[in-house]
Design a protein around this motif. Structure first.
Motif, PDB file in Angstrom:
ATOM      1  N   ASP A  64       7.086  35.090 -36.052  1.00  7.20           N
ATOM      2  CA  ASP A  64       5.790  34.300 -36.469  1.00  7.20           C
ATOM      3  C   ASP A  64       5.656  32.989 -35.768  1.00  7.20           C
ATOM      4  O   ASP A  64       4.522  32.583 -35.193  1.00  7.20           O
ATOM      5  N   ALA A  65       6.811  32.377 -35.631  1.00  7.54           N
ATOM      6  CA  ALA A  65       6.826  31.386 -34.881  1.00  7.54           C
ATOM      7  C   ALA A  65       6.643  31.373 -33.374  1.00  7.54           C
ATOM      8  O   ALA A  65       5.882  30.754 -32.987  1.00  7.54           O
ATOM      9  N   TRP A  66       7.065  32.389 -32.788  1.00  8.71           N
ATOM     10  CA  TRP A  66       6.867  32.768 -31.610  1.00  8.71           C
ATOM     11  C   TRP A  66       5.311  33.142 -31.202  1.00  8.71           C
ATOM     12  O   TRP A  66       4.898  32.589 -30.335  1.00  8.71           O
ATOM     13  N   ARG A  67       4.557  33.813 -32.240  1.00 11.98           N
ATOM     14  CA  ARG A  67       3.267  34.161 -32.096  1.00 11.98           C
ATOM     15  C   ARG A  67       2.285  32.508 -32.299  1.00 11.98           C
ATOM     16  O   ARG A  67       1.434  32.564 -31.361  1.00 11.98           O
ATOM     17  N   ALA A  68       2.898  31.764 -32.826  1.00 13.16           N
ATOM     18  CA  ALA A  68       2.082  30.862 -33.194  1.00 13.16           C
ATOM     19  C   ALA A  68       2.200  29.720 -31.881  1.00 13.16           C
ATOM     20  O   ALA A  68       1.441  28.883 -31.384  1.00 13.16           O
ATOM     21  N   PHE A  69       3.594  29.672 -31.362  1.00 14.12           N
ATOM     22  CA  PHE A  69       3.813  28.833 -30.161  1.00 14.12           C
ATOM     23  C   PHE A  69       3.093  29.472 -28.977  1.00 14.12           C
ATOM     24  O   PHE A  69       2.525  28.576 -28.023  1.00 14.12           O
ATOM     25  N   MET A  70       3.194  30.760 -28.973  1.00 20.00           N
ATOM     26  CA  MET A  70       2.165  31.379 -27.820  1.00 20.00           C
ATOM     27  C   MET A  70       0.829  31.180 -28.038  1.00 20.00           C
ATOM     28  O   MET A  70       0.188  30.691 -26.895  1.00 20.00           O
ATOM     29  N   ALA A  71       0.203  30.951 -29.227  1.00 14.13           N
ATOM     30  CA  ALA A  71      -1.167  30.603 -29.339  1.00 14.13           C
ATOM     31  C   ALA A  71      -1.219  29.056 -28.961  1.00 14.13           C
ATOM     32  O   ALA A  71      -2.418  28.976 -28.283  1.00 14.13           O
ATOM     33  N   MET A  84       2.767  38.181 -20.209  1.00 14.19           N
ATOM     34  CA  MET A  84       2.088  39.105 -21.051  1.00 14.19           C
ATOM     35  C   MET A  84       1.940  38.629 -22.333  1.00 14.19           C
ATOM     36  O   MET A  84       2.965  38.150 -23.034  1.00 14.19           O
ATOM     37  N   VAL A  85       0.795  38.754 -22.599  1.00 11.65           N
ATOM     38  CA  VAL A  85       0.442  38.443 -24.280  1.00 11.65           C
ATOM     39  C   VAL A  85       0.336  39.874 -24.903  1.00 11.65           C
ATOM     40  O   VAL A  85      -0.437  40.725 -24.639  1.00 11.65           O
ATOM     41  N   PRO A  86       1.233  40.027 -25.880  1.00 16.54           N
ATOM     42  CA  PRO A  86       1.183  41.411 -26.785  1.00 16.54           C
ATOM     43  C   PRO A  86      -0.012  41.360 -27.571  1.00 16.54           C
ATOM     44  O   PRO A  86      -0.449  40.215 -27.998  1.00 16.54           O
ATOM     45  N   PRO A  87      -0.318  42.349 -28.204  1.00 16.63           N
ATOM     46  CA  PRO A  87      -1.703  42.515 -29.119  1.00 16.63           C
ATOM     47  C   PRO A  87      -1.356  41.723 -30.417  1.00 16.63           C
ATOM     48  O   PRO A  87      -0.031  41.813 -30.706  1.00 16.63           O
ATOM     49  N   ARG A  88      -2.288  41.338 -30.947  1.00 11.75           N
ATOM     50  CA  ARG A  88      -2.098  41.083 -32.306  1.00 11.75           C
ATOM     51  C   ARG A  88      -1.180  41.723 -33.464  1.00 11.75           C
ATOM     52  O   ARG A  88      -1.633  43.119 -33.042  1.00 11.75           O
ATOM     53  N   LYS A  89      -0.871  41.396 -34.376  1.00 11.82           N
ATOM     54  CA  LYS A  89      -0.300  42.145 -35.390  1.00 11.82           C
ATOM     55  C   LYS A  89      -1.237  42.815 -36.017  1.00 11.82           C
ATOM     56  O   LYS A  89      -2.475  42.267 -36.216  1.00 11.82           O
ATOM     57  N   ARG A  90      -1.194  44.015 -36.554  1.00 13.19           N
ATOM     58  CA  ARG A  90      -2.244  44.844 -37.698  1.00 13.19           C
ATOM     59  C   ARG A  90      -2.053  44.068 -38.896  1.00 13.19           C
ATOM     60  O   ARG A  90      -1.091  43.633 -39.382  1.00 13.19           O
ATOM     61  N   GLY A  91      -3.371  43.803 -39.493  1.00 11.91           N
ATOM     62  CA  GLY A  91      -3.434  43.308 -40.944  1.00 11.91           C
ATOM     63  C   GLY A  91      -3.568  41.906 -40.953  1.00 11.91           C
ATOM     64  O   GLY A  91      -3.191  41.299 -41.939  1.00 11.91           O
ATOM     65  N   GLY A  92      -4.050  41.443 -39.833  1.00  9.33           N
ATOM     66  CA  GLY A  92      -4.515  39.880 -40.067  1.00  9.33           C
ATOM     67  C   GLY A  92      -3.556  39.130 -38.940  1.00  9.33           C
ATOM     68  O   GLY A  92      -2.700  39.427 -38.532  1.00  9.33           O
ATOM     69  N   GLU A  93      -3.661  37.776 -39.267  1.00  7.61           N
ATOM     70  CA  GLU A  93      -2.765  36.899 -38.484  1.00  7.61           C
ATOM     71  C   GLU A  93      -1.606  36.768 -38.962  1.00  7.61           C
ATOM     72  O   GLU A  93      -1.156  36.869 -40.131  1.00  7.61           O
ATOM     73  N   ALA A  94      -0.751  36.142 -37.975  1.00 14.20           N
ATOM     74  CA  ALA A  94       0.693  35.892 -38.526  1.00 14.20           C
ATOM     75  C   ALA A  94       0.872  34.617 -39.381  1.00 14.20           C
ATOM     76  O   ALA A  94      -0.193  33.701 -38.737  1.00 14.20           O
ATOM     77  N   ARG A  95       1.866  34.530 -40.211  1.00 11.54           N
ATOM     78  CA  ARG A  95       1.863  33.332 -40.914  1.00 11.54           C
ATOM     79  C   ARG A  95       2.091  32.154 -39.983  1.00 11.54           C
ATOM     80  O   ARG A  95       2.842  32.311 -39.153  1.00 11.54           O
ATOM     81  N   GLY A  96       1.581  31.005 -40.489  1.00 10.75           N
ATOM     82  CA  GLY A  96       1.654  29.776 -39.676  1.00 10.75           C
ATOM     83  C   GLY A  96       0.667  29.704 -38.436  1.00 10.75           C
ATOM     84  O   GLY A  96       0.501  28.894 -37.823  1.00 10.75           O
TER      85      GLY A  96
END
Length: 99
Positions: A64-71, A84-96
């Motif tokens: 989740d920290a990785w995804r937030a830093f990527m964003a 390469m930017v991986p697709p978002r997790k299913r079921g909503g946004e990552a925490r944080g």
């Protein structure tokens, strides 16, 4: 593998004419975020900082920290062109991570 190490390093190009840098861990992401200019710290920065800090104290998952830093890097125009930017997790946004 260290629990704070990113599964995939974040490739950034802070200065277009300089070599690409790779951020391999929560600690490196926090170091980078702490040098970010105060006048450019907005909600995406704060979400990335909070997620990385949360991962450092074991209340946020490293992914989740990785995804937030990527964003943050994507929104700030820092991501290297070959990242390469991986697709978002299913079921909503990552925490944080808040858009």
């Amino acid at each position: 593998m260290d629990r704070l190490q990113f599964a995939v390093p974040v490739r950034i190009a802070p200065v277009p004419s300089q070599p690409v840098e790779e951020i391999y861990s929560v600690e490196q992401a926090l170091d980078f975020l702490q040098t970010w200019p105060v006048r450019r710290k907005g909600p995406t920065y704060q979400a990335a900082f909070n997620a990385c800090f949360g991962a450092a104290v074991d209340i946020v998952e490293t992914e989740d920290a990785w995804r937030a830093f990527m964003a943050f890097c994507r929104v700030s125009g820092l991501l290297a062109r070959d990242m390469m930017v991986p697709p978002r997790k299913r079921g909503g946004e990552a925490r944080g991570l808040r858009a």
